[in-house]
Design a protein around this motif. Sequence first.
Motif, PDB file in Angstrom:
ATOM      1  N   ALA A 185       0.855  -1.173  -0.042  1.00  0.00           N
ATOM      2  CA  ALA A 185      -0.017  -0.020   0.034  1.00  0.00           C
ATOM      3  C   ALA A 185       0.885   1.133   0.069  1.00  0.00           C
ATOM      4  N   THR A 186       0.555   2.256  -0.808  1.00  0.00           N
ATOM      5  CA  THR A 186       1.498   3.508  -0.953  1.00  0.00           C
ATOM      6  C   THR A 186       0.340   4.563  -0.490  1.00  0.00           C
ATOM      7  N   ALA A 187       1.073   5.438   0.215  1.00  0.00           N
ATOM      8  CA  ALA A 187       0.349   6.877   0.591  1.00  0.00           C
ATOM      9  C   ALA A 187       1.111   7.899   0.115  1.00  0.00           C
ATOM     10  N   ALA A 188       0.594   9.202  -0.174  1.00  0.00           N
ATOM     11  CA  ALA A 188       1.206  10.448  -0.458  1.00  0.00           C
ATOM     12  C   ALA A 188       0.322  11.569   0.144  1.00  0.00           C
ATOM     13  N   LYS A 189       1.211  12.527   0.668  1.00  0.00           N
ATOM     14  CA  LYS A 189       0.545  13.619   1.010  1.00  0.00           C
ATOM     15  C   LYS A 189       1.513  14.922   0.591  1.00  0.00           C
ATOM     16  N   ARG A 190       0.654  15.859  -0.001  1.00  0.00           N
ATOM     17  CA  ARG A 190       1.488  17.227  -0.330  1.00  0.00           C
ATOM     18  C   ARG A 190       0.530  18.455   0.078  1.00  0.00           C
ATOM     19  N   ASP A 191       1.370  19.208   0.620  1.00  0.00           N
ATOM     20  CA  ASP A 191       1.156  20.645   0.930  1.00  0.00           C
ATOM     21  C   ASP A 191       1.472  21.888   0.001  1.00  0.00           C
ATOM     22  N   SER A 192       0.616  22.418  -0.395  1.00  0.00           N
ATOM     23  CA  SER A 192       1.170  23.828  -1.388  1.00  0.00           C
ATOM     24  C   SER A 192       0.501  24.803  -0.862  1.00  0.00           C
ATOM     25  N   SER A 193       1.183  26.178  -1.164  1.00  0.00           N
ATOM     26  CA  SER A 193       0.720  27.591  -0.679  1.00  0.00           C
ATOM     27  C   SER A 193       1.265  28.478  -1.822  1.00  0.00           C
ATOM     28  N   GLU A 194       0.364  29.188  -2.071  1.00  0.00           N
ATOM     29  CA  GLU A 194       0.627  30.366  -3.037  1.00  0.00           C
ATOM     30  C   GLU A 194       0.014  31.717  -2.716  1.00  0.00           C
ATOM     31  N   SER A 195       0.806  32.740  -3.008  1.00  0.00           N
ATOM     32  CA  SER A 195       0.389  34.100  -2.596  1.00  0.00           C
ATOM     33  C   SER A 195       0.609  34.973  -3.753  1.00  0.00           C
ATOM     34  N   VAL A 196      -0.188  36.055  -4.307  1.00  0.00           N
ATOM     35  CA  VAL A 196      -0.084  37.120  -5.233  1.00  0.00           C
ATOM     36  C   VAL A 196      -0.469  38.201  -4.909  1.00  0.00           C
ATOM     37  N   THR A 197       0.530  39.256  -5.188  1.00  0.00           N
ATOM     38  CA  THR A 197       0.453  40.515  -4.767  1.00  0.00           C
ATOM     39  C   THR A 197       0.316  41.501  -6.145  1.00  0.00           C
ATOM     40  N   ALA A 198      -0.664  42.242  -6.417  1.00  0.00           N
ATOM     41  CA  ALA A 198      -0.600  43.106  -7.599  1.00  0.00           C
ATOM     42  C   ALA A 198      -0.926  44.620  -7.120  1.00  0.00           C
ATOM     43  N   LYS A 199      -0.121  45.537  -8.016  1.00  0.00           N
ATOM     44  CA  LYS A 199      -0.125  46.924  -7.837  1.00  0.00           C
ATOM     45  C   LYS A 199      -0.449  47.466  -9.118  1.00  0.00           C
ATOM     46  N   ALA A 200      -1.290  48.296  -9.293  1.00  0.00           N
ATOM     47  CA  ALA A 200      -1.784  49.038 -10.633  1.00  0.00           C
ATOM     48  C   ALA A 200      -1.893  50.447 -10.484  1.00  0.00           C
ATOM     49  N   SER A 201      -1.374  51.397 -11.148  1.00  0.00           N
ATOM     50  CA  SER A 201      -1.484  52.829 -11.042  1.00  0.00           C
ATOM     51  C   SER A 201      -2.127  53.492 -12.654  1.00  0.00           C
ATOM     52  N   ILE A 202      -2.937  54.407 -12.757  1.00  0.00           N
ATOM     53  CA  ILE A 202      -3.298  54.931 -13.812  1.00  0.00           C
ATOM     54  C   ILE A 202      -3.134  56.473 -13.628  1.00  0.00           C
ATOM     55  N   LYS A 203      -2.510  57.088 -15.091  1.00  0.00           N
ATOM     56  CA  LYS A 203      -2.398  58.461 -14.794  1.00  0.00           C
ATOM     57  C   LYS A 203      -2.842  58.896 -16.246  1.00  0.00           C
ATOM     58  N   VAL A 204      -3.894  59.913 -16.103  1.00  0.00           N
ATOM     59  CA  VAL A 204      -4.670  60.584 -17.024  1.00  0.00           C
ATOM     60  C   VAL A 204      -4.282  62.190 -17.455  1.00  0.00           C
ATOM     61  N   GLU A 205      -3.908  62.390 -18.397  1.00  0.00           N
ATOM     62  CA  GLU A 205      -3.780  64.066 -18.763  1.00  0.00           C
ATOM     63  C   GLU A 205      -4.730  64.178 -19.624  1.00  0.00           C
ATOM     64  N   THR A 206      -5.358  65.300 -19.401  1.00  0.00           N
ATOM     65  CA  THR A 206      -6.517  65.812 -20.447  1.00  0.00           C
ATOM     66  C   THR A 206      -6.236  67.171 -20.866  1.00  0.00           C
ATOM     67  N   GLY A 207      -6.698  67.533 -22.135  1.00  0.00           N
ATOM     68  CA  GLY A 207      -6.451  69.054 -22.615  1.00  0.00           C
ATOM     69  C   GLY A 207      -7.448  69.107 -23.817  1.00  0.00           C
ATOM     70  N   GLY A 208      -6.893  70.339 -24.628  1.00  0.00           N
ATOM     71  CA  GLY A 208      -7.602  70.443 -25.748  1.00  0.00           C
ATOM     72  C   GLY A 208      -7.288  71.868 -26.300  1.00  0.00           C
ATOM     73  N   SER A 209      -8.346  72.239 -27.183  1.00  0.00           N
ATOM     74  CA  SER A 209      -8.298  73.464 -27.795  1.00  0.00           C
ATOM     75  C   SER A 209      -9.579  73.827 -28.319  1.00  0.00           C
ATOM     76  N   THR A 210      -9.778  75.323 -28.409  1.00  0.00           N
ATOM     77  CA  THR A 210     -11.045  75.885 -28.682  1.00  0.00           C
ATOM     78  C   THR A 210     -10.707  76.900 -29.955  1.00  0.00           C
ATOM     79  N   THR A 211     -11.353  76.709 -30.879  1.00  0.00           N
ATOM     80  CA  THR A 211     -11.068  77.671 -32.250  1.00  0.00           C
ATOM     81  C   THR A 211     -12.180  78.364 -32.366  1.00  0.00           C
ATOM     82  N   ARG A 212     -12.111  79.991 -32.346  1.00  0.00           N
ATOM     83  CA  ARG A 212     -13.406  80.874 -32.684  1.00  0.00           C
ATOM     84  C   ARG A 212     -12.926  81.750 -33.993  1.00  0.00           C
TER      85      ARG A 212
END
Length: 371
Positions: A185-212
């Motif tokens: 008879a065989t027996a197997a035992k496995r323990d596993s662990s996993e950790s994930v860390t995520a970081k995100a940043s968004i930079k928005v620049e707005t502008g434009g022009s008006t012509t008269r």
Amino acid sequence: MNKLLLALAGLILSTQCMAQVVTAKGVGTAPYGWSLSAGDKDKAYKAAQVSAVERYFAEAGEAESENFEAIQPKIEANLEKFILSTTIINEQNQESAKKYSVSVRVEINVAKLRSTIRGSSATAKTAQGERSQLVYVFVGREVSSVRSFDDRVVKRAEVEREASVDRSRSSKGAEGEVVRGNAVATAAKRDSSESVTAKASIKVETGGSTTRKADDTSYRLLAMNNTKTSITSVFSQGGFQVAEPEFVLEDKDIKAVNQDFSTGNDLAPATLRGVVAALRNSQVPYLVLATLDVGAPMQDDATGMQRVAVTVTGRVLDVSAKLPREVASVPAVQYFGVGPDNASASGKALKDASMAAAREVVSRLNAAGIR
């Protein structure tokens, strides 16, 4: 009855404009010695009269003020010829300062003043055959249409996105065998662990022009036939020889001038070069350009009649040299005409404005010593 009264009022106004008599106020001051004498009063009185005439010229414009300085000695020596009547408004005796002041209201003989200015001008001292010729182009117009444009708006946005992910993973296990009799008879035992860390940043620049965009304005040209004689008379009395534009300019030049002034305030370079070439071919040294913009009629509060404003701008070019140069200019000046109806008011305003513009041109040419 009302129409008759309006017509009579318009006739009275027209008669006043043709009378060549204006009213002006002046103030004169004279110092005195131990006591105030009749001679001191008379000195202040005459100074007030001269001040009134000077005020009239100052209100008439810079060129007229220069012309006044040229004839001031003649005016001071012959006040009775230029002033028709004088009314004393106020007198003040400053005994502590030993000064006597008087303010007056006078009626000025404008026709006599203009005649004296013409007699003292450079053109008057020039022989008739040697006086300069000029061609005048006076364009009367009114707004026929105005096209307005909405603002043209352009919006722009720039987006920058940054992301980072940290990931770690670990596992461990164990295996074993058990033999029992004929079986394993065989027996197997496995323990596993996993950790994930995520970081995100968004930079928005707005502008434009008006012509008269500026409004696109079109003009309707008005007939100037009724004012030509008056304009020609003003220039002729000013000492210049007037050449009709129809006899100097070619048909294509007149058409181009009308076309340019129907869409804007200036002549196109090609049009101006064609006009200058035509004047040089006819040996005419001076070109007078003027636009008379007729405004919308409105009711005059004082008379109840229709009132129309005309704005005049003009310039004088000397084309005799290799390169034409501007020798005089008339800044935007506004004149008014009153009449029983829109047509009468517009016609009167156009005529008065064109004659006033011609007089202003003559005054500036006289002030500049052009003969």
